[in-house]
Design a protein around this motif. Structure first.
Motif, PDB file in Angstrom:
ATOM      1  N   ASN A   1       0.793  -1.209   0.000  1.00  0.00           N
ATOM      2  CA  ASN A   1       0.000   0.000   0.000  1.00  0.00           C
ATOM      3  C   ASN A   1       0.843   1.286   0.000  1.00  0.00           C
ATOM      4  O   ASN A   1       1.662   1.478   0.894  1.00  0.00           O
ATOM      5  CB  ASN A   1      -0.825  -0.104   1.291  1.00  0.00           C
ATOM      6  CG  ASN A   1      -1.935   0.853   1.400  1.00  0.00           C
ATOM      7  OD1 ASN A   1      -2.488   1.275   0.403  1.00  0.00           O
ATOM      8  ND2 ASN A   1      -2.277   1.192   2.623  1.00  0.00           N
ATOM      9  N   GLY A   2       0.699   2.153  -1.010  1.00  0.00           N
ATOM     10  CA  GLY A   2       1.329   3.469  -1.023  1.00  0.00           C
ATOM     11  C   GLY A   2       2.844   3.468  -1.045  1.00  0.00           C
ATOM     12  O   GLY A   2       3.469   4.345  -0.464  1.00  0.00           O
ATOM     13  N   GLN A   3       3.477   2.522  -1.738  1.00  0.00           N
ATOM     14  CA  GLN A   3       4.934   2.391  -1.732  1.00  0.00           C
ATOM     15  C   GLN A   3       5.558   2.771  -3.077  1.00  0.00           C
ATOM     16  O   GLN A   3       4.914   2.747  -4.111  1.00  0.00           O
ATOM     17  CB  GLN A   3       5.330   0.949  -1.394  1.00  0.00           C
ATOM     18  CG  GLN A   3       4.890   0.504  -0.022  1.00  0.00           C
ATOM     19  CD  GLN A   3       5.528   1.317   1.076  1.00  0.00           C
ATOM     20  OE1 GLN A   3       6.742   1.472   1.119  1.00  0.00           O
ATOM     21  NE2 GLN A   3       4.707   1.854   1.973  1.00  0.00           N
ATOM     22  N   SER A   4       6.848   3.094  -3.043  1.00  0.00           N
ATOM     23  CA  SER A   4       7.604   3.375  -4.260  1.00  0.00           C
ATOM     24  C   SER A   4       8.551   2.226  -4.585  1.00  0.00           C
ATOM     25  O   SER A   4       9.388   2.346  -5.471  1.00  0.00           O
ATOM     26  CB  SER A   4       8.382   4.688  -4.117  1.00  0.00           C
ATOM     27  OG  SER A   4       9.270   4.602  -3.020  1.00  0.00           O
ATOM     28  N   ASN A   5       8.438   1.112  -3.835  1.00  0.00           N
ATOM     29  CA  ASN A   5       9.251  -0.064  -4.127  1.00  0.00           C
ATOM     30  C   ASN A   5       8.455  -1.333  -3.855  1.00  0.00           C
ATOM     31  O   ASN A   5       7.439  -1.305  -3.177  1.00  0.00           O
ATOM     32  CB  ASN A   5      10.544  -0.051  -3.305  1.00  0.00           C
ATOM     33  CG  ASN A   5      10.272  -0.033  -1.819  1.00  0.00           C
ATOM     34  OD1 ASN A   5       9.580  -0.902  -1.299  1.00  0.00           O
ATOM     35  ND2 ASN A   5      10.805   0.955  -1.121  1.00  0.00           N
ATOM     36  N   ALA A   6       8.949  -2.428  -4.422  1.00  0.00           N
ATOM     37  CA  ALA A   6       8.356  -3.752  -4.221  1.00  0.00           C
ATOM     38  C   ALA A   6       9.331  -4.591  -3.401  1.00  0.00           C
ATOM     39  O   ALA A   6      10.537  -4.354  -3.415  1.00  0.00           O
ATOM     40  CB  ALA A   6       8.087  -4.426  -5.563  1.00  0.00           C
ATOM     41  N   ILE A   7       8.804  -5.579  -2.706  1.00  0.00           N
ATOM     42  CA  ILE A   7       9.619  -6.485  -1.904  1.00  0.00           C
ATOM     43  C   ILE A   7       9.762  -7.802  -2.662  1.00  0.00           C
ATOM     44  O   ILE A   7       8.785  -8.341  -3.178  1.00  0.00           O
ATOM     45  CB  ILE A   7       8.957  -6.739  -0.536  1.00  0.00           C
ATOM     46  CG1 ILE A   7       8.798  -5.421   0.226  1.00  0.00           C
ATOM     47  CG2 ILE A   7       9.763  -7.750   0.279  1.00  0.00           C
ATOM     48  CD1 ILE A   7       7.898  -5.536   1.434  1.00  0.00           C
ATOM     49  N   ILE A   8      10.990  -8.327  -2.710  1.00  0.00           N
ATOM     50  CA  ILE A   8      11.288  -9.593  -3.390  1.00  0.00           C
ATOM     51  C   ILE A   8      11.826 -10.569  -2.353  1.00  0.00           C
ATOM     52  O   ILE A   8      12.762 -10.245  -1.621  1.00  0.00           O
ATOM     53  CB  ILE A   8      12.377  -9.407  -4.471  1.00  0.00           C
ATOM     54  CG1 ILE A   8      12.007  -8.290  -5.439  1.00  0.00           C
ATOM     55  CG2 ILE A   8      12.651 -10.718  -5.201  1.00  0.00           C
ATOM     56  CD1 ILE A   8      13.190  -7.808  -6.258  1.00  0.00           C
ATOM     57  N   TRP A   9      11.228 -11.748  -2.267  1.00  0.00           N
ATOM     58  CA  TRP A   9      11.750 -12.775  -1.379  1.00  0.00           C
ATOM     59  C   TRP A   9      11.525 -14.138  -2.007  1.00  0.00           C
ATOM     60  O   TRP A   9      10.741 -14.288  -2.929  1.00  0.00           O
ATOM     61  CB  TRP A   9      11.175 -12.666   0.028  1.00  0.00           C
ATOM     62  CG  TRP A   9       9.762 -13.115   0.218  1.00  0.00           C
ATOM     63  CD1 TRP A   9       9.341 -14.334   0.635  1.00  0.00           C
ATOM     64  CD2 TRP A   9       8.571 -12.362  -0.010  1.00  0.00           C
ATOM     65  NE1 TRP A   9       7.977 -14.383   0.689  1.00  0.00           N
ATOM     66  CE2 TRP A   9       7.478 -13.179   0.295  1.00  0.00           C
ATOM     67  CE3 TRP A   9       8.329 -11.061  -0.450  1.00  0.00           C
ATOM     68  CZ2 TRP A   9       6.162 -12.756   0.168  1.00  0.00           C
ATOM     69  CZ3 TRP A   9       7.017 -10.637  -0.567  1.00  0.00           C
ATOM     70  CH2 TRP A   9       5.957 -11.481  -0.256  1.00  0.00           C
TER      71      TRP A   9
END
Length: 160
Positions: A130-138
């Motif tokens: 929500n409302g982010q300028s990046n994505a998380i990769i795992w």
């Protein structure tokens, strides 16, 4: 407008399938400006990485390109990054920059899958919060992501 086929001298009834006006493209008989499709964009950007759980990214030594197609508020992304060089402790996860800030929806706004192709070969999950300028990769199995990773990623999210 479209019409069913008819016979000679018969009345024809037309049905509106879409309209184009100053607001953009609207489907069916919708006239609301808020529902108009008025944005289409394709482009590229250079993904920027950070790591979570310690360590840091010192650079990407080869291919590092992101491509996107944005239709309305839906953005579909493809990334290829070869040798995301890290130092310090093994990353728990990576963050990668987005071409557009994600929507504020009260939860997750998108996600997808990919693969780490140079170290572990494992599948990757991508989460856009929500409302982010990046994505998380795992990694799909919850284990630590490989240091010095090679990523091929595809995901879709809703933009602000």
């Amino acid at each position: 407008f479209t019409a069913a086929s008819g016979s000679a001298d018969a009345n024809i009834t037309f049905a509106q399938k879409f309209r184009m006006d100053n607001d953009g493209l609207k489907f069916g008989t919708d006239t609301a400006a808020a529902n108009a499709l008025d944005d289409y964009e394709e482009g590229t950007w250079t993904p920027v990485y950070a790591v979570g759980g310690g360590g840091s990214v010192t650079g990407v030594t080869s291919t590092n390109v992101g491509a996107y197609t944005k239709v309305g508020r839906i953005c579909t992304v493809s990334i290829k990054s070869t040798y995301v060089q890290t130092s310090g402790t093994v990353p728990t996860y990576y963050n990668v920059s987005l071409p557009f800030t994600s929507a504020t929806t009260g939860g997750m706004t998108g996600g997808g899958m990919g693969q780490e192709t140079g170290q572990s070969g494992k599948g990757m999950l991508i989460k856009v919060d929500n409302g982010q300028s990046n994505a998380i990769i795992w990694e799909y199995d919850g284990t630590a992501v490989a240091a010095n990773a090679y990523f091929e990623l595809n995901f879709t999210y809703q933009t602000a």
